[in-house]
Design an enzyme around this catalytic site. Structure first.
Site, PDB file in Angstrom:
ATOM      1  N   ASP A 169       0.808  -1.220   0.000  1.00  0.00           N
ATOM      2  CA  ASP A 169       0.000   0.000   0.000  1.00  0.00           C
ATOM      3  C   ASP A 169       0.847   1.278   0.000  1.00  0.00           C
ATOM      4  OD1 ASP A 169      -2.381   1.511   0.212  1.00  0.00           O
ATOM      5  OD2 ASP A 169      -2.246   1.532   2.406  1.00  0.00           O
TER       6      ASP A 169
ATOM      7  N   GLU B 210       3.605  -7.615   8.041  1.00  0.00           N
ATOM      8  CA  GLU B 210       2.373  -8.298   7.682  1.00  0.00           C
ATOM      9  C   GLU B 210       2.556  -9.469   6.716  1.00  0.00           C
ATOM     10  OE1 GLU B 210      -0.722  -5.544   6.528  1.00  0.00           O
ATOM     11  OE2 GLU B 210      -1.008  -4.969   8.611  1.00  0.00           O
TER      12      GLU B 210
ATOM     13  N   TYR C 140      -6.839  -3.214  12.943  1.00  0.00           N
ATOM     14  CA  TYR C 140      -7.732  -2.181  12.406  1.00  0.00           C
ATOM     15  C   TYR C 140      -9.182  -2.417  12.817  1.00  0.00           C
ATOM     16  CZ  TYR C 140      -3.823  -0.280   9.795  1.00  0.00           C
ATOM     17  OH  TYR C 140      -2.626   0.308   9.456  1.00  0.00           O
TER      18      TYR C 140
ATOM     19  N   GLU D  10       0.636  -0.799  14.229  1.00  0.00           N
ATOM     20  CA  GLU D  10      -0.269  -0.055  13.336  1.00  0.00           C
ATOM     21  C   GLU D  10      -1.664  -0.119  13.923  1.00  0.00           C
ATOM     22  OE1 GLU D  10      -0.449  -0.926   9.113  1.00  0.00           O
ATOM     23  OE2 GLU D  10       1.728  -1.183   9.014  1.00  0.00           O
TER      24      GLU D  10
END
Ligand code: BDP
Length: 596
Positions: free
Chosen positions: A158, A409, A465, A502
């Site tokens: 990303d 990740e 998230y 994150e």
């Protein structure tokens, strides 16, 4: 630059050419082009031509440089801080070397190809990525009407695939017999405030090695002779987070009384340890407050931007933060030195990003898919080893670095991940003279019941998230799920510290909502407030590094509006409301002993 070494900058304006399909470029002749690019910087945002910006393939840089006659007797080399992602270097038309890996330096000897006076350096750069490179890209090919191959790279990650000569380019003149490496390993006794500083000097010649340690006032605190020394120091000054103290090791090679070479390396004294679920710096439980970042700024792209680096660290300190992660690749040497000096605590990460089947934003698909043969097909192991060697080789002496991140990740919820990572953790531990903790940054599908690799890591560094990619807009449901997961991790590994590396919510600066709507500044504030309340309930939770420091550029896609908007600063570093809220929280949290 030292008494025996010269460094001449080749930064500035270079000639530039994109190699279009069918173009044949022979570096023996000067590059035929009228385009120019500034170095260091990405080329991507300096061009006004979308074809250049979106091109997958090869790019050429060229400039003249002058070698002063007075330097011709020395060992001459070209040193690139980084060339992203692969480079072939030619001097006066002859290839002098090649380097693959876009985020670490390399140096190429050029004595055989240069003369005193004007010379020409040409660099062919590739921005291609595939399933054997780091980062991982999805590579495909098509053919144009003339049958030429048109490569295409789709980022499996990303952030925009910025490329070019991203960091400083220098002409270096060193003695032929020279210092090649210096390894500084302080063994600190906190109880007696003393240290045994091991200094190992690697040199090309059998010479007399002299080591001088200097304090911050440049006063000599110890001297020693020999390539391997352990120097005892009493009354030491510790390198502390946000209160740095830097010593210098001056290393000199002598032939009799003649100085052959000298090199000076700054270093700090601090301890790092993990004990009973706490992360200890200098023996005290440390609490990480800070960010995942990117090397990303307007116009420069991923190129070295020292003014932005200084501003970012000033904003970080003003917010009461103390740390960041070099997501998702090693940052410039200049930034690492700045962190040493400013006392910023760093998690240093290799460019191992995209190690998952298909990068997309549909998290639910991966929760279902548990048998993808990804780890038996991916071919990144060799690149991964090289990236670890080059990162740890470069950054081993930095006091600011307290953790090595071996990947961001990776799909550790899929079978085969453990076999892939075990040798890499072993290698990182062998390479690091300071035995820093090692980790991988855990993706949200790798929950305590599904993850295959948490035994390898010294601590749990999680990207989560809740309230964004799942339970979107429902902070109550998000809080319950997040707390349950953190408690499960704590139960599984009661002695491993846990931190978030994150967590975040895309937020368009200036968008407001009375209904706590995702993308609004209000939602971002409430999202962080929800998270903070959970963090404060978990005993072994030792830090919060949010995603992201600032908005940053990504590839085109329906989930991104001119890039990722999870910054708590805009891309031009204006604060969103969350930056103010977080400043209040973090300025109230001490660096040490926050969790009892
Ligand atoms: C994580 C990645 C990061 C992304 C972030 C996001 O580690 O690179 O930018 O999520 O989706 O998956 O914003």
């Amino acid at each position: 630059m030292t008494a025996t070494r010269s460094v001449l900058s080749l930064n500035g304006i270079w000639s530039f050419k994109m190699q279009a399909a069918g173009d044949v470029i022979d570096p023996v002749a000067p590059l035929k082009t009228t385009e120019v690019m500034a170095v260091p910087a990405s080329f991507s945002d300096q061009t006004a031509n979308p074809e250049i910006r979106q091109h997958s393939g090869y790019f050429w840089y060229e400039r003249d440089f002058t070698v002063p006659a007075a330097l011709m007797d020395q060992r001459l080399s070209l040193r690139f801080g980084s060339a992203t992602h692969e480079a072939w270097v030619f001097v006066n038309g002859t290839e002098v070397g090649h380097h693959k890996g876009g985020f670490t330096p390399f140096e190429l000897p050029i004595n055989d190809t240069v003369h005193a006076g004007t010379n020409r350096v040409t660099v062919k750069i590739s921005n291609l990525l595939d399933h054997s490179t780091l980062p991982v890209g999805n590579y495909t090919e098509t053919k144009d009407a003339a049958g030429n191959v048109i490569p295409h790279v789709d980022e499996n990650f990303d952030f925009f695939n910025y490329a070019g000569l991203h960091r400083n380019v220098n002409l270096m003149a060193t003695p032929w017999n020279r210092v090649e490496d210096v390894v500084i390993t302080p063994k600190i006794d906190l109880a007696t405030n003393s240290a045994d500083v091991a200094v190992t000097v690697k040199s090309t010649a059998a010479a007399t090695v002299k080591v001088t340690l200097l304090d911050e006032n440049e006063a000599i605190v110890a001297t020693a002779e020999g390539a391997e020394n352990t120097i005892h120091l009493d009354h030491i000054h510790l390198w502390q987070p946000l209160n740095a103290y830097l010593y210098q090791a001056r290393v000199e090679l002598f032939d009799g009384d003649t100085l052959i070479d000298s090199y000076t390396e700054p270093f700090g004294m601090r301890t790092v340890a993990i004990d009973s679920g706490k992360f200890l710096i200098n023996g005290k439980p440390f609490y990480f407050k800070g960010f995942g970042k990117h090397e990303d700024s307007y116009v420069n792209g991923r190129g070295l931007n020292e003014a932005v680096n200084v501003l970012d660290l000033n904003l970080l300190k003003k917010m009461g933060a103390n740390s960041f992660r070099t997501s998702h690749y090693p940052y410039s040497e200049e930034m690492m030195r700045l962190c040493d000096r400013e006392g910023i605590v760093v998690i240093d990460e290799v460019p191992a990003v995209g190690l998952m089947p298909d990068f997309n934003f549909d998290v639910s698909s991966a929760f279902k898919n548990n048998d993808n043969p990804f780890w038996s097909t991916v071919q990144t192991q060799a690149a991964h080893k090289q990236a670890l060697e080059e990162m740890i080789g470069r950054d081993k002496n930095h006091a600011s670095v307290v953790i090595w991140s071996i990947a961001n990740e990776p799909a550790t919820f899929l079978p085969g991940a453990h076999d892939y990572f075990e040798p890499l953790f072993k290698l990182a531990r062998q390479l690091d003279p300071q035995d820093r903790p090692c980790t991988y940054i855990n993706i949200m599908m790798s929950t305590p019941d599904r993850d295959n690799c948490s035994d390898l890591a010294d601590l749990l560094t999680l990207n989560r998230y809740y309230g964004w990619y799942i339970q979107t807009g429902d902070l109550k449901a998000a809080a319950a799920a997040e707390e349950a997961e953190l408690r499960a991790w704590q139960e599984k590994w009661p002695d491993k510290p846990i931190m978030f590396t994150e967590f975040g919510a895309d937020t368009v600066a200036g968008v407001h909502s009375a209904y706590n709507e995702p993308f609004s500044e209000e939602y971002q504030v409430n999202y962080y407030d929800m998270n903070a309340k959970i963090f404060d309930k978990i005993d072994n939770f030792v830090g919060e590094q949010l995603w992201n420091f600032a908005d940053f550029q990504t590839k085109f896609g329906i989930n991104r509006v001119q890039g990722n908007k999870k910054g708590i600063f805009t891309r031009s570093r204006e604060p969103k409301a969350a930056a103010i809220w977080l400043s209040r929280r973090w300025n109230g949290i001490p660096n040490f002993n926050y969790k009892k």
